[in-house]
Design an enzyme around this catalytic site. Structure first.
Site, PDB file in Angstrom:
ATOM      1  N   LYS A   1      14.619  13.519 104.929  1.00 61.27           N
ATOM      2  CA  LYS A   1      14.303  12.154 104.524  1.00 61.27           C
ATOM      3  C   LYS A   1      15.595  11.400 104.268  1.00 61.27           C
ATOM      4  O   LYS A   1      16.536  11.932 103.705  1.00 61.27           O
ATOM      5  CB  LYS A   1      13.502  12.182 103.213  1.00 61.27           C
ATOM      6  CG  LYS A   1      12.056  12.473 103.434  1.00 61.27           C
ATOM      7  CD  LYS A   1      11.318  12.467 102.116  1.00 61.27           C
ATOM      8  CE  LYS A   1      10.038  13.255 102.274  1.00 61.27           C
ATOM      9  NZ  LYS A   1       9.407  13.586 101.023  1.00 61.27           N
TER      10      LYS A   1
ATOM     11  N   ASP B   1      18.435  19.759 106.638  1.00 61.56           N
ATOM     12  CA  ASP B   1      17.621  18.889 105.781  1.00 61.56           C
ATOM     13  C   ASP B   1      18.473  18.107 104.791  1.00 61.56           C
ATOM     14  O   ASP B   1      19.641  18.415 104.593  1.00 61.56           O
ATOM     15  CB  ASP B   1      16.691  19.753 104.925  1.00 61.56           C
ATOM     16  CG  ASP B   1      15.644  20.462 105.743  1.00 61.56           C
ATOM     17  OD1 ASP B   1      15.303  19.953 106.806  1.00 61.56           O
ATOM     18  OD2 ASP B   1      15.193  21.512 105.280  1.00 61.56           O
TER      19      ASP B   1
ATOM     20  N   MET C   1       8.433  20.817  94.212  1.00 63.97           N
ATOM     21  CA  MET C   1       7.850  19.552  94.695  1.00 63.97           C
ATOM     22  C   MET C   1       6.777  19.051  93.731  1.00 63.97           C
ATOM     23  O   MET C   1       5.723  18.586  94.136  1.00 63.97           O
ATOM     24  CB  MET C   1       7.234  19.748  96.097  1.00 63.97           C
ATOM     25  CG  MET C   1       8.241  20.129  97.151  1.00 63.97           C
ATOM     26  SD  MET C   1       7.489  20.557  98.736  1.00 63.97           S
ATOM     27  CE  MET C   1       7.074  22.285  98.468  1.00 63.97           C
TER      28      MET C   1
HETATM   29  N1  SAH Z   1      13.073  26.218 100.525  1.00 61.37           N
HETATM   30  C1  SAH Z   1      13.414  25.591  99.252  1.00 61.37           C
HETATM   31  C2  SAH Z   1      12.288  24.756  98.724  1.00 61.37           C
HETATM   32  C3  SAH Z   1      11.949  23.553  99.558  1.00 61.37           C
HETATM   33  S1  SAH Z   1      10.709  22.555  98.813  1.00 61.37           S
HETATM   34  C4  SAH Z   1      13.804  26.676  98.264  1.00 61.37           C
HETATM   35  O1  SAH Z   1      13.642  27.869  98.535  1.00 61.37           O
HETATM   36  O2  SAH Z   1      14.300  26.309  97.194  1.00 61.37           O
HETATM   37  C5  SAH Z   1      11.670  21.319  97.992  1.00 61.37           C
HETATM   38  C6  SAH Z   1      11.611  21.508  96.500  1.00 61.37           C
HETATM   39  O3  SAH Z   1      12.511  22.537  96.098  1.00 61.37           O
HETATM   40  C7  SAH Z   1      12.028  20.303  95.713  1.00 61.37           C
HETATM   41  O4  SAH Z   1      10.986  19.373  95.583  1.00 61.37           O
HETATM   42  C8  SAH Z   1      12.388  20.926  94.378  1.00 61.37           C
HETATM   43  O5  SAH Z   1      11.225  21.197  93.620  1.00 61.37           O
HETATM   44  C9  SAH Z   1      12.993  22.243  94.811  1.00 61.37           C
HETATM   45  N2  SAH Z   1      14.457  22.187  94.865  1.00 61.37           N
HETATM   46  C10 SAH Z   1      15.237  22.438  95.917  1.00 61.37           C
HETATM   47  N3  SAH Z   1      16.542  22.327  95.583  1.00 61.37           N
HETATM   48  C11 SAH Z   1      16.579  22.007  94.289  1.00 61.37           C
HETATM   49  C12 SAH Z   1      17.619  21.780  93.342  1.00 61.37           C
HETATM   50  N4  SAH Z   1      18.912  21.842  93.674  1.00 61.37           N
HETATM   51  N5  SAH Z   1      17.258  21.470  92.072  1.00 61.37           N
HETATM   52  C13 SAH Z   1      15.982  21.428  91.691  1.00 61.37           C
HETATM   53  N6  SAH Z   1      14.957  21.629  92.532  1.00 61.37           N
HETATM   54  C14 SAH Z   1      15.245  21.929  93.809  1.00 61.37           C
END
Ligand code: SAH
Length: 261
Positions: free
Chosen positions: A73, A52, A186
């Protein structure tokens, strides 16, 4: 002692990624230090890597021998439909590839990993899930916000701000009534609506809130405010994705902890 020696001392033996198998792995929020040894080993063994946008390029680059399939994306264009990603995983596995499906954070936390695993199970493709540090915990920590503090919170809620009207859409008013901190993934797109529902649910407007952008990455930025001023603050500070919204008393600990440094 060197890092290599420390790892050698662990006697860590990785499982073998067999041809035709798929490992659903979590890369953590970005900082390579948050990779697990299992995931590092997966990257070293993969010959097909499906990843991703949220996975840091340095982490993707570890799998230098693997063919890369980017399914996130790009430049705001719509992401590849989930069905196509599922089909790609099935196809690669059927070709006898050693497939790693790498996601940001934890593969089974708001990452649709369970959906992919279900498809693989239905197609009789052996798979394994490898934990990653989910961005809530990696992100809170790098932002200096503890996830639990004795006397402040006895629970912590992880919620998605993106679910449309569906079964998994959180009942924000009910979450607000728990009085427990909420970490919203998100959350930027529907922030106004989410905040309005939390306030309508009785969450005091002066409840501390934070936006943690690019958590654990060099460009990490944390903005603190209150839930009442969150929407305005996010707009003024131009907070962009990926970001976490953190709401609750634990946010106030940040200033206290930093003061002690
Ligand atoms: N599987 C991922 C989440 C995917 S949904 C996990 O466990 O973290 C995607 C969301 O994760 C983003 O919209 C944001 O809210 C959060 N996210 C992922 N990486 C991030 C980062 N480095 N900093 C802040 N938010 C993050």
């Amino acid at each position: 002692m060197s890092l290599e020696k420390a790892i050698a001392r662990l006697n860590f033996e990785s499982q073998v990624l067999e041809p035709g198998h798929v490992w659903l792995a979590g890369a953590g929020p970005g900082d390579p230090g948050l990779l697990t040894l299992d995931v590092l080993s997966a990257l070293a063994q993969a010959d097909a890597l499906v990843h991703d946008a949220l996975v840091a390029p340095e982490i993707v680059a570890v799998a230098e021998q693997a063919e890369k399939f980017f399914v996130g994306k790009r430049g705001g264009r719509l992401s590849i439909p989930q069905d196509d990603i599922n089909a790609l995983l099935v196809k690669l596995a059927r070709e006898g590839r050693k497939v790693v499906r790498l996601k940001g954070g934890h593969p089974f936390v708001f990452g649709r990993g369970a959906e992919e695993a279900l498809v693989l199970t239905r197609e009789n493709i052996p798979w394994r899930a490898l934990s990653g540090v989910t961005s809530a915990f990696g992100g809170l920590t790098s932002a200096g916000i503890p996830a639990t503090v004795r006397g402040v919170n006895g629970a912590i809620i992880l919620a998605t701000g993106f679910a449309a009207v569906s079964d998994d859409r959180p009942d924000w008013a009910a979450l607000a009534r728990t009085g427990q901190p909420i970490v919203i993934y998100m959350g930027l797109t529907h922030m106004e609506e989410t905040v309005a529902e939390l306030l309508a649910g009785g969450l005091p407007a002066d409840t501390p809130a934070a936006l943690v952008e690019n958590a654990s990455l060099p460009q990490e930025r944390t903005v603190t405010t209150t839930i009442g001023a969150l929407v305005e603050t996010a707009a003024r500070e131009n907070v962009v994705s990926p970001a976490l919204i953190v709401v609750g008393g634990i946010v106030a600990m940040r200033a206290e902890l930093m003061g002690a440094k």
